[in-house]
Design an enzyme around this catalytic site. Sequence first.
Site, PDB file in Angstrom:
ATOM      1  N   ALA A   1     -19.730   7.756 -34.524  1.00 41.36           N
ATOM      2  CA  ALA A   1     -19.262   8.756 -35.492  1.00 41.36           C
ATOM      3  C   ALA A   1     -19.483  10.164 -34.956  1.00 41.36           C
ATOM      4  CB  ALA A   1     -19.994   8.575 -36.820  1.00 41.36           C
ATOM      5  N   TYR A   2     -20.598  10.378 -34.264  1.00 45.28           N
ATOM      6  CA  TYR A   2     -20.880  11.677 -33.646  1.00 45.28           C
ATOM      7  C   TYR A   2     -19.824  12.018 -32.592  1.00 45.28           C
ATOM      8  CZ  TYR A   2     -23.193  14.815 -30.303  1.00 45.28           C
ATOM      9  OH  TYR A   2     -23.481  15.834 -29.427  1.00 45.28           O
ATOM     10  N   LEU A   3     -19.522  11.069 -31.721  1.00 42.13           N
ATOM     11  CA  LEU A   3     -18.525  11.315 -30.678  1.00 42.13           C
ATOM     12  C   LEU A   3     -17.154  11.602 -31.285  1.00 42.13           C
ATOM     13  CD1 LEU A   3     -19.502   8.580 -28.057  1.00 42.13           C
ATOM     14  CD2 LEU A   3     -19.963  11.044 -27.932  1.00 42.13           C
TER      15      LEU A   3
END
Length: 223
Positions: free
Chosen positions: A134-136
């Site tokens: 999700a961060y990427l």
Amino acid sequence: MVVLMRIVIAGGHGRIALRLARLLHGRGDEVAGIIRRPEQAGDVSAAGAEPVVCDLESAPVADVAGHLAGADAAVFAAGAGPGSGAARKDTVDRAACALFADAAEAAGVRRFVVVSAMGTDGEPPEGTDPVFAAYLRAKGAADADVRSRAGLDWTVLRPGRLTDEPGTGTVALAASTGRGPVTRDDVAAVLAALLDTPETAGLTLELIGGNVPVDKAVATVAG
């Protein structure tokens, strides 16, 4: 000759942001650091920056634009940080970056530098931890949004694995470097050099430790 500037850093309490603030203040620039919590103000002041309490997850664009008024450049160095879930990766790493870019355009601040991450242009590899994936995705979406804006002279910087070891003053900086570690000190030094080098606008750059002095590395990609 370095021209003194006013620079506003989003995520002003982050470890890279505080290092950048110290560098910029030390050479005479006027620096403001946007923070979410009042208790972070002391560290920001100690780094030589003016603390500005403003929650980029909820503030109206007009309020953020007011904090950017009169600035020469804006740096987005905010992140949801360790321990945050997938939802905050989106609201901070993507949405807050878009809000900060909206505010920069509204305030007439063209120079806009983003601290991003490697591996954000494609879908995360199968088996990636869901929160890290999700961060990427959030970083990738933020980068794509910023790079689509004709109203900003943007540069996207994608450091490798961050460390807290003392800076070396030498790096590898290019459109593609391969993966590797880089100190937060050296990331801050590269950010300061990018701010001094408007010819780096429109570039997406990867950064790891290397053997090229920071100023020379930035001049090379600018050329």
